[in-house]
Design an enzyme around this catalytic site. Sequence first.
Site, mmCIF file in Angstrom:
data_model
loop_
_atom_site.group_PDB
_atom_site.id
_atom_site.type_symbol
_atom_site.label_atom_id
_atom_site.label_comp_id
_atom_site.label_asym_id
_atom_site.label_seq_id
_atom_site.Cartn_x
_atom_site.Cartn_y
_atom_site.Cartn_z
ATOM 1 C CG HIS A 133 -1.785 1.112 1.465
ATOM 2 N ND1 HIS A 133 -2.173 1.996 0.474
ATOM 3 C CD2 HIS A 133 -2.397 1.553 2.609
ATOM 4 C CE1 HIS A 133 -2.971 2.914 0.991
ATOM 5 N NE2 HIS A 133 -3.115 2.673 2.283
ATOM 6 C CB CYS A 171 -10.629 2.715 5.182
ATOM 7 S SG CYS A 171 -9.070 1.801 5.298
ATOM 8 N N GLY A 230 -7.689 7.801 6.983
ATOM 9 C CA GLY A 230 -7.456 8.244 8.349
ATOM 10 C C GLY A 230 -8.411 9.345 8.781
#
Length: 411
Positions: free
Chosen positions: A367, A397, A399
């Site tokens: 990632h 998703c 942070g």
Amino acid sequence: MTEAWIIDAVRTPRGRGKKDKGGLSGIHPQELMAQTFQHLETKSSIDTRLIDDVVLGCVSQVSEQGANIARNSVLAANWPESITGVSLNRFCGSGAQAVNFAAMGVMSGQQQLVVGGGVESMSRVMMGADGAGMDGNNLRLRQQVAQVPQGISADLIATIEGIDRPELDAFAYESQQNAAVAIEQGRFAKSLFPVKDPSTGEVALERDEHPRPETSLEGLGQLPAVFAKMGAMPVGPNGESMDEIALIRYPDVDGINHVHSPGSASGIVDGAAAVLLASSDFAGAHGLKGRARIRATATAGAEPVIMLTAPTPASEKALRLAGLQASDIDLWEINEAFAVVPMQLMRNLGVPREKVNVNGGAIALGHPLGATGAMLIGTVVDELERQDLTFGLVTLCIGGGQGIATIIERI
């Protein structure tokens, strides 16, 4: 509204994000992005003088990744000085957001030809290199919203959802196996290009470095629960642990069951990607063939302690905008920041496993924070073509309790 067409997409291999050990660790991130631009130019045969703008995602915008890496990468690629560049940070969704913003510029009619993409050299600019922590070190904000590291959030989701360690390990194993098949069959070959050492001209890396095809369920089961020690750390003003801080927001949860291991979390890697977008009118006038169109984009916010649950509302929002149902989507690319993230979305929206990350995900491939979203968009376009399918949805998703989604329709 003008349609935004994806003309082409390219990416580097993902190199291990370890200083002086990964295949891309010796290459400046500007140079990594510059080679990506150059390969996009060669592959698409585009006249770069016609490019209106470059939008790049990059999370750690300090040191070598500071100074507006988008513009400096344009210059490093020896592209025309007329091409502008802007760098953005939406954490793990940065690469997808860059492509979405590029598409918005085209769809609005203000731009005709834009490059969106992202870059992250995690071996050279480590996570947290900006020194901002999770909240910019704003103590007042910290009193309002006590955020915790994402690994704690992932284990909290698993605890609430009742997802146990064997389920996570099984998903991680499938990610490795899917990636191994994809690599063996050359499914990434259409977008992947070899990166060269700028000094010598020799190939530095031509294959993704992070996958472990030898991974077994037994081996995964022997890995430690990596966030248990972190969860026990006393960090609160009164000695509260990370876990206790998270559970203040979730008082009905007795305790966090730490179930994610290094084998069920995303890998730290280097990489870059670029996507070329054009209006349908521009493409027709310049003999460019559209591979896919952007049907809808969306973002959504969620509770910031649990943090990683927003891919579901972001995907639902994008589906509404596109006039589609979850069952209409042929292929899903759900970023595997942690195994629980795609597993939760699959449960929430009734998505079958055989439609999700069919070529593996970040658990196997890694990632590269600012680049991943753009990589996934290119991957889903390639796979829609390979399987002769129509709709793909990319979601990540993010942070702070955010999610992003992009729906692609193959032309």
